[in-house]
Scaffold this motif. Structure first.
Motif, PDB file in Angstrom:
ATOM      1  N   ARG A 186      28.313  31.697 -10.870  1.00 53.88           N
ATOM      2  CA  ARG A 186      27.697  30.932 -11.945  1.00 53.88           C
ATOM      3  C   ARG A 186      28.739  30.602 -13.002  1.00 53.88           C
ATOM      4  N   THR A 187      28.629  29.412 -13.583  1.00 52.61           N
ATOM      5  CA  THR A 187      29.538  28.954 -14.631  1.00 52.61           C
ATOM      6  C   THR A 187      28.739  28.233 -15.698  1.00 52.61           C
ATOM      7  N   TRP A 188      29.156  28.397 -16.950  1.00 53.04           N
ATOM      8  CA  TRP A 188      28.595  27.626 -18.043  1.00 53.04           C
ATOM      9  C   TRP A 188      29.657  26.649 -18.505  1.00 53.04           C
ATOM     10  N   GLY A 189      29.258  25.401 -18.759  1.00 45.72           N
ATOM     11  CA  GLY A 189      30.209  24.397 -19.205  1.00 45.72           C
ATOM     12  C   GLY A 189      29.698  23.602 -20.387  1.00 45.72           C
ATOM     13  N   LEU A 190      30.627  23.184 -21.218  1.00 44.12           N
ATOM     14  CA  LEU A 190      30.333  22.281 -22.322  1.00 44.12           C
ATOM     15  C   LEU A 190      30.981  20.944 -21.982  1.00 44.12           C
ATOM     16  N   PHE A 191      30.155  19.923 -21.883  1.00 48.71           N
ATOM     17  CA  PHE A 191      30.607  18.591 -21.482  1.00 48.71           C
ATOM     18  C   PHE A 191      30.322  17.587 -22.589  1.00 48.71           C
ATOM     19  N   ARG A 192      31.089  16.498 -22.588  1.00 53.24           N
ATOM     20  CA  ARG A 192      30.841  15.391 -23.505  1.00 53.24           C
ATOM     21  C   ARG A 192      30.682  14.117 -22.672  1.00 53.24           C
ATOM     22  N   ALA A 193      29.641  13.361 -23.014  1.00 53.36           N
ATOM     23  CA  ALA A 193      29.377  12.084 -22.348  1.00 53.36           C
ATOM     24  C   ALA A 193      28.606  11.202 -23.321  1.00 53.36           C
ATOM     25  N   LEU A 195      35.095  17.295 -20.029  1.00 48.99           N
ATOM     26  CA  LEU A 195      34.920  18.744 -19.898  1.00 48.99           C
ATOM     27  C   LEU A 195      35.637  19.408 -21.063  1.00 48.99           C
ATOM     28  N   LEU A 196      34.850  20.053 -21.935  1.00 45.45           N
ATOM     29  CA  LEU A 196      35.408  20.652 -23.144  1.00 45.45           C
ATOM     30  C   LEU A 196      35.701  22.133 -22.989  1.00 45.45           C
ATOM     31  N   MET A 226      28.051  12.590 -27.196  1.00 44.46           N
ATOM     32  CA  MET A 226      26.993  13.567 -27.105  1.00 44.46           C
ATOM     33  C   MET A 226      27.506  14.738 -26.270  1.00 44.46           C
ATOM     34  N   GLU A 227      27.113  15.956 -26.674  1.00 43.87           N
ATOM     35  CA  GLU A 227      27.540  17.136 -25.926  1.00 43.87           C
ATOM     36  C   GLU A 227      26.362  17.713 -25.144  1.00 43.87           C
ATOM     37  N   PHE A 228      26.719  18.330 -24.010  1.00 43.60           N
ATOM     38  CA  PHE A 228      25.728  18.903 -23.104  1.00 43.60           C
ATOM     39  C   PHE A 228      26.209  20.274 -22.659  1.00 43.60           C
ATOM     40  N   PHE A 229      25.290  21.239 -22.662  1.00 45.94           N
ATOM     41  CA  PHE A 229      25.532  22.550 -22.072  1.00 45.94           C
ATOM     42  C   PHE A 229      25.004  22.492 -20.649  1.00 45.94           C
ATOM     43  N   VAL A 230      25.849  22.884 -19.681  1.00 50.40           N
ATOM     44  CA  VAL A 230      25.442  22.822 -18.275  1.00 50.40           C
ATOM     45  C   VAL A 230      25.641  24.195 -17.645  1.00 50.40           C
ATOM     46  N   GLU A 231      24.539  24.741 -17.116  1.00 47.20           N
ATOM     47  CA  GLU A 231      24.637  25.969 -16.320  1.00 47.20           C
ATOM     48  C   GLU A 231      24.743  25.540 -14.869  1.00 47.20           C
ATOM     49  N   MET A 232      25.810  25.988 -14.207  1.00 44.84           N
ATOM     50  CA  MET A 232      26.087  25.605 -12.828  1.00 44.84           C
ATOM     51  C   MET A 232      25.987  26.844 -11.945  1.00 44.84           C
ATOM     52  N   VAL A 233      25.065  26.823 -11.001  1.00 49.22           N
ATOM     53  CA  VAL A 233      24.867  27.942 -10.078  1.00 49.22           C
ATOM     54  C   VAL A 233      25.223  27.450  -8.685  1.00 49.22           C
ATOM     55  N   THR A 234      26.229  28.071  -8.108  1.00 45.19           N
ATOM     56  CA  THR A 234      26.733  27.661  -6.802  1.00 45.19           C
ATOM     57  C   THR A 234      26.271  28.637  -5.735  1.00 45.19           C
ATOM     58  N   PRO A 258      20.835  18.991 -23.331  1.00 40.12           N
ATOM     59  CA  PRO A 258      21.498  18.157 -24.337  1.00 40.12           C
ATOM     60  C   PRO A 258      21.588  18.934 -25.660  1.00 40.12           C
ATOM     61  N   LEU A 259      22.692  18.766 -26.357  1.00 36.47           N
ATOM     62  CA  LEU A 259      22.909  19.461 -27.620  1.00 36.47           C
ATOM     63  C   LEU A 259      23.000  18.461 -28.767  1.00 36.47           C
ATOM     64  N   SER A 260      22.510  18.860 -29.911  1.00 40.84           N
ATOM     65  CA  SER A 260      22.665  18.034 -31.109  1.00 40.84           C
ATOM     66  C   SER A 260      23.251  18.916 -32.205  1.00 40.84           C
ATOM     67  N   PRO A 261      23.954  18.312 -33.150  1.00 40.23           N
ATOM     68  CA  PRO A 261      24.597  19.106 -34.206  1.00 40.23           C
ATOM     69  C   PRO A 261      23.566  19.866 -35.045  1.00 40.23           C
ATOM     70  N   HIS A 262      23.954  21.048 -35.459  1.00 34.76           N
ATOM     71  CA  HIS A 262      23.140  21.861 -36.361  1.00 34.76           C
ATOM     72  C   HIS A 262      23.689  21.663 -37.774  1.00 34.76           C
ATOM     73  N   PRO A 263      22.829  21.517 -38.781  1.00 36.23           N
ATOM     74  CA  PRO A 263      23.333  21.267 -40.137  1.00 36.23           C
ATOM     75  C   PRO A 263      24.197  22.397 -40.702  1.00 36.23           C
TER      76      PRO A 263
END
Length: 99
Positions: free
Chosen positions: A54-61, A40-41, A1-9, A86-91
């Motif tokens: 700020r950073t945007w990341g695409l993760f898989r878990a 980490l993708l 499963m893939e996840f988009f994560v916005e990280m604000v430090t 959480p992200l899900s595939p788009h057709p």
């Protein structure tokens, strides 16, 4: 499963440059390890305002619980607020046509 994560430090006031440099070095090393493990993708730097970190990341878990364990390993997490989507595939995803 893939996840988009916005990280604000937000670095706490009074933190020394040496401490910031040290934790950023540990973050870079950990990010490389997470990439090798396939968690980490991608990372992006969105447009930033003055003083923003700020950073945007695409993760898989496997699931949200595993993602949380992955994010907990990141040294900057002590100064960071994460927003997970959480992200899900788009057709119509072009990547699905190429697989």
């Amino acid at each position: 499963m893939e996840f988009f994560v916005e990280m604000v430090t937000t670095v706490p006031a009074g933190t020394s440059e040496e401490e910031v440099d040290e934790i950023r070095a540990r973050e870079a090393a950990n990010s490389a390890r997470l990439a090798e493990q396939g968690h980490l993708l991608r990372l992006w730097r969105p447009p930033l305002g003055p003083g923003e970190w700020r950073t945007w990341g695409l993760f898989r878990a496997d699931d949200a619980e595993q993602l949380e364990r992955v994010l907990e390993t990141m040294p900057l997490r002590v100064w960071r607020r994460d927003t997970v989507t959480p992200l899900s595939p788009h057709p119509n995803d072009p990547a699905l046509r190429n697989s």
